[in-house]
Design a protein around this motif. Structure first.
Motif: not given
Length: 218
Positions: A33-46
């Motif tokens: 997966g990929t994320a465009s900012d820190g918040m999205e990265a955190y949500n993708k981790c979960a």
């Protein structure tokens, strides 16, 4: 080695796409997966539970990499974060390590270095590019020097004098005669020195005196 699942967090789409293609060429690394900012990265981790998050530092306008790393490590302590950034300043490195990241790599690195960093971090080891390692060594040496200076400040001039004689092998009686004090006074100074420097034996005293130039004190 089992497959390493990686999440890429970077605010530039072309960077995310390029990293995904480069990393996915390795048979043991899978970009999930990929994320465009820190918040999205955190949500993708979960959501995706990656083994490693490849994290950029600056990702406006959302949470930056430092904030995201700290949140990820607080919620998922076993998840590894590898910082991949263009910043090589000393300040960034210490802040990144304090946030809980397991590695720090520059975007100017070779692909082989990136693969090596991912594999190293996945094994539970830390990865730093050479200049960052130099920064850490310099910081450690500076702190060690300051600690030794602080220890020396704990000793009075007379105690430093007694320590020098003790390190050179003089007995308590010989020191008392040289300094025109009683043997009990010398013993008291010695006890104070040992307590202040947190030392237990005479060899430790000798080593400390040598490191701090006290063998030439008297």
């Amino acid at each position: 080695m089992s497959i390493i699942n990686v999440l890429i967090a970077d605010d530039h789409k072309i960077v995310r796409s390029g990293l995904s293609m480069l990393i996915s060429e390795h048979p043991k690394i899978n970009v999930i997966g990929t994320a465009s900012d820190g918040m999205e990265a955190y949500n993708k981790c979960a959501e995706l539970n990656p083994d490693i998050v490849l994290m950029d530092l600056n990702m406006p306008p959302g949470d930056n990499g430092l904030i995201a790393t700290k949140r990820i490590k607080e919620s998922f302590p076993n998840m590894k974060v590898l910082i991949l950034t263009m910043h090589d300043e000393r300040e960034y490195i210490f802040r990144v390590l304090h946030s809980g990241a397991s590695g720090y790599l520059l975007k100017s690195a070779e692909v082989n270095d990136l693969i090596n960093a991912i594999q190293t971090v996945s094994r539970g080891e830390a990865y730093l590019y050479p200049k960052a390692t130099t920064f850490l060594i310099e910081d450690y040496m500076n702190r060690a020097a300051k600690d030794e200076e602080n220890d020396m400040c704990l000793l009075s001039a007379r105690e430093q004098e007694v320590l020098s004689y003790l390190a050179k092998g003089y007995s308590n009686k010989e020191i008392s005669e040289l300094l025109y004090v009683s043997v009990k006074t010398v013993e008291a100074h010695k006890a104070n020195i040992m307590q202040k420097l947190k030392l237990q034996t005479r060899p430790e005293l000798v080593k400390y005196a040598f490191k701090n130039g006290l063998l030439d004190f008297v």
